[in-house]
Design a protein around this motif. Sequence first.
Motif, PDB file in Angstrom:
ATOM      1  N   PHE A  28      41.766  42.275  33.591  1.00 24.37           N
ATOM      2  CA  PHE A  28      41.259  41.007  33.067  1.00 24.37           C
ATOM      3  C   PHE A  28      41.653  40.810  31.599  1.00 24.37           C
ATOM      4  O   PHE A  28      41.902  39.687  31.171  1.00 24.37           O
ATOM      5  N   ASN A  29      41.704  41.895  30.847  1.00 26.03           N
ATOM      6  CA  ASN A  29      42.151  41.782  29.452  1.00 26.03           C
ATOM      7  C   ASN A  29      43.602  41.342  29.365  1.00 26.03           C
ATOM      8  O   ASN A  29      43.985  40.572  28.471  1.00 26.03           O
ATOM      9  N   SER A  30      44.423  41.826  30.291  1.00 22.68           N
ATOM     10  CA  SER A  30      45.832  41.419  30.311  1.00 22.68           C
ATOM     11  C   SER A  30      45.965  39.935  30.610  1.00 22.68           C
ATOM     12  O   SER A  30      46.729  39.216  29.964  1.00 22.68           O
ATOM     13  N   ILE A  31      45.218  39.467  31.603  1.00 19.64           N
ATOM     14  CA  ILE A  31      45.227  38.039  31.933  1.00 19.64           C
ATOM     15  C   ILE A  31      44.753  37.222  30.733  1.00 19.64           C
ATOM     16  O   ILE A  31      45.337  36.182  30.391  1.00 19.64           O
ATOM     17  N   SER A  32      43.706  37.700  30.079  1.00 24.43           N
ATOM     18  CA  SER A  32      43.161  36.995  28.923  1.00 24.43           C
ATOM     19  C   SER A  32      44.181  36.899  27.800  1.00 24.43           C
ATOM     20  O   SER A  32      44.318  35.848  27.160  1.00 24.43           O
ATOM     21  N   THR A  33      44.925  37.966  27.564  1.00 25.02           N
ATOM     22  CA  THR A  33      45.937  37.959  26.500  1.00 25.02           C
ATOM     23  C   THR A  33      47.033  36.940  26.780  1.00 25.02           C
ATOM     24  O   THR A  33      47.441  36.174  25.894  1.00 25.02           O
ATOM     25  N   VAL A  34      47.518  36.925  28.020  1.00 27.79           N
ATOM     26  CA  VAL A  34      48.583  35.988  28.383  1.00 27.79           C
ATOM     27  C   VAL A  34      48.097  34.548  28.295  1.00 27.79           C
ATOM     28  O   VAL A  34      48.764  33.678  27.717  1.00 27.79           O
ATOM     29  N   LEU A  35      46.930  34.279  28.852  1.00 24.05           N
ATOM     30  CA  LEU A  35      46.396  32.919  28.825  1.00 24.05           C
ATOM     31  C   LEU A  35      46.099  32.460  27.408  1.00 24.05           C
ATOM     32  O   LEU A  35      46.347  31.303  27.056  1.00 24.05           O
ATOM     33  N   LEU A 146      31.557  36.664  31.718  1.00 20.39           N
ATOM     34  CA  LEU A 146      31.451  38.104  31.951  1.00 20.39           C
ATOM     35  C   LEU A 146      32.810  38.792  31.890  1.00 20.39           C
ATOM     36  O   LEU A 146      32.951  39.871  31.320  1.00 20.39           O
ATOM     37  N   LEU A 147      33.823  38.143  32.479  1.00 26.37           N
ATOM     38  CA  LEU A 147      35.131  38.783  32.603  1.00 26.37           C
ATOM     39  C   LEU A 147      36.072  38.470  31.455  1.00 26.37           C
ATOM     40  O   LEU A 147      36.968  39.265  31.149  1.00 26.37           O
ATOM     41  N   PHE A 148      35.896  37.309  30.799  1.00 25.39           N
ATOM     42  CA  PHE A 148      36.861  36.891  29.793  1.00 25.39           C
ATOM     43  C   PHE A 148      36.247  36.544  28.443  1.00 25.39           C
ATOM     44  O   PHE A 148      36.962  36.092  27.552  1.00 25.39           O
ATOM     45  N   GLY A 149      34.942  36.718  28.293  1.00 22.04           N
ATOM     46  CA  GLY A 149      34.318  36.455  27.002  1.00 22.04           C
ATOM     47  C   GLY A 149      34.103  34.973  26.758  1.00 22.04           C
ATOM     48  O   GLY A 149      33.913  34.191  27.685  1.00 22.04           O
ATOM     49  N   LEU A 150      34.147  34.584  25.487  1.00 18.76           N
ATOM     50  CA  LEU A 150      33.935  33.204  25.086  1.00 18.76           C
ATOM     51  C   LEU A 150      35.239  32.585  24.596  1.00 18.76           C
ATOM     52  O   LEU A 150      36.170  33.292  24.200  1.00 18.76           O
ATOM     53  N   GLY A 151      35.313  31.244  24.623  1.00 20.66           N
ATOM     54  CA  GLY A 151      36.476  30.547  24.081  1.00 20.66           C
ATOM     55  C   GLY A 151      37.267  29.798  25.131  1.00 20.66           C
ATOM     56  O   GLY A 151      36.763  29.439  26.202  1.00 20.66           O
ATOM     57  N   GLY A 152      38.540  29.590  24.820  1.00 21.44           N
ATOM     58  CA  GLY A 152      39.393  28.778  25.677  1.00 21.44           C
ATOM     59  C   GLY A 152      39.803  29.455  26.970  1.00 21.44           C
ATOM     60  O   GLY A 152      39.985  28.784  27.992  1.00 21.44           O
ATOM     61  N   VAL A 153      39.947  30.782  26.963  1.00 17.85           N
ATOM     62  CA  VAL A 153      40.403  31.489  28.167  1.00 17.85           C
ATOM     63  C   VAL A 153      39.407  31.356  29.318  1.00 17.85           C
ATOM     64  O   VAL A 153      39.792  30.959  30.423  1.00 17.85           O
ATOM     65  N   PRO A 154      38.125  31.680  29.136  1.00 21.88           N
ATOM     66  CA  PRO A 154      37.192  31.476  30.250  1.00 21.88           C
ATOM     67  C   PRO A 154      37.077  30.011  30.654  1.00 21.88           C
ATOM     68  O   PRO A 154      36.825  29.710  31.830  1.00 21.88           O
ATOM     69  N   ALA A 232      34.277  26.810  24.502  1.00 21.67           N
ATOM     70  CA  ALA A 232      35.568  26.137  24.589  1.00 21.67           C
ATOM     71  C   ALA A 232      35.655  25.070  23.498  1.00 21.67           C
ATOM     72  O   ALA A 232      34.744  24.264  23.339  1.00 21.67           O
ATOM     73  N   PRO A 233      36.750  25.042  22.742  1.00 17.75           N
ATOM     74  CA  PRO A 233      36.878  24.038  21.685  1.00 17.75           C
ATOM     75  C   PRO A 233      37.215  22.671  22.263  1.00 17.75           C
ATOM     76  O   PRO A 233      37.617  22.553  23.427  1.00 17.75           O
ATOM     77  N   GLY A 234      37.059  21.639  21.444  1.00 18.14           N
ATOM     78  CA  GLY A 234      37.459  20.305  21.875  1.00 18.14           C
ATOM     79  C   GLY A 234      36.324  19.306  21.783  1.00 18.14           C
ATOM     80  O   GLY A 234      35.312  19.517  21.113  1.00 18.14           O
ATOM     81  N   LEU A 235      36.506  18.207  22.496  1.00 14.74           N
ATOM     82  CA  LEU A 235      35.530  17.122  22.450  1.00 14.74           C
ATOM     83  C   LEU A 235      34.195  17.527  23.061  1.00 14.74           C
ATOM     84  O   LEU A 235      33.144  17.015  22.665  1.00 14.74           O
ATOM     85  N   GLY A 236      34.220  18.432  24.017  1.00 12.20           N
ATOM     86  CA  GLY A 236      32.975  18.887  24.616  1.00 12.20           C
ATOM     87  C   GLY A 236      32.068  19.555  23.599  1.00 12.20           C
ATOM     88  O   GLY A 236      30.840  19.384  23.632  1.00 12.20           O
ATOM     89  N   SER A 237      32.655  20.319  22.677  1.00 13.13           N
ATOM     90  CA  SER A 237      31.846  20.962  21.637  1.00 13.13           C
ATOM     91  C   SER A 237      31.231  19.931  20.712  1.00 13.13           C
ATOM     92  O   SER A 237      30.129  20.141  20.178  1.00 13.13           O
TER      93      SER A 237
END
Length: 276
Positions: A28-35, A146-154, A232-237
Amino acid sequence: MNYFYFPLEEWTNQFVDGWLLPVMSGFFNSISTVLRAFIDTVTNLLITIPPEIIMILLIIIAWKIAGKGIALFTLIGCLYLGSVNLWPAAMQTVSIVLVSTTLSVLVGVPLGILSATNKMMETITRPILDFMQTLPSFVYLIPAILLFGLGGVPAVIATFVFATPPAVRMTNLGIRQVPSDVVEASKAFGTTSRQLLFKVQLPLALPTIMAGVNQTMMLALSMAVIASMIGAPGLGSTVLSGISTVNVGLGLTGGLGIVVLAIILDRITQGLAKKA
């Protein structure tokens, strides 16, 4: 009325804490890094390009694809986003929508093709798609955090899961709606299965597939806004900040920005579907 006790909660937590996180965390960390790299690249590109250039490009695209009315609305919408200092937030939202929609289409269209050409695949995917579409959108946020933390990736992961079913279903539907006499005529002329798919079925199914892309993008936008709850950043925030501080003006400003983006993206993708 508890006739028997089914410890689903305990089993799930034991599976997650005892096996999934310890064993699969590296994956999951690898996927998170790429994304994260993909999202950051798209976001930085959209923010770095001068807003005037993006606005002109959007107006031209809207004019060519959806007509003068949508081009005029795009001009007014872009001016609104700039006048209320929401342009960077809008570009962050657009980047999440573009990345998640791209992933949904790259996965959903091939799955739709397989479902249309393979009855066993359709039998397997149908209940999975039903589950993905009926599960409340907020539930997707729990495993994403749970798997990817907070931010844009999850946010992208949750949006991808939420928005992929229309791409699969509409691709499946489009191919199945190709007239049987056209298919039989193509086979009579000696076309291979590959030629039948790429030269007959997909071109005829393209308007339906593009309608599925339109639905996928709209669902991605709605989920990208909900994903502001997990950072997640953006207009929703912006809207979330308005809610948390009971700032009606801030909430209205961000909400109108979301409406502007939704209408522009919807009309452009609808225009592409009509021209397909």
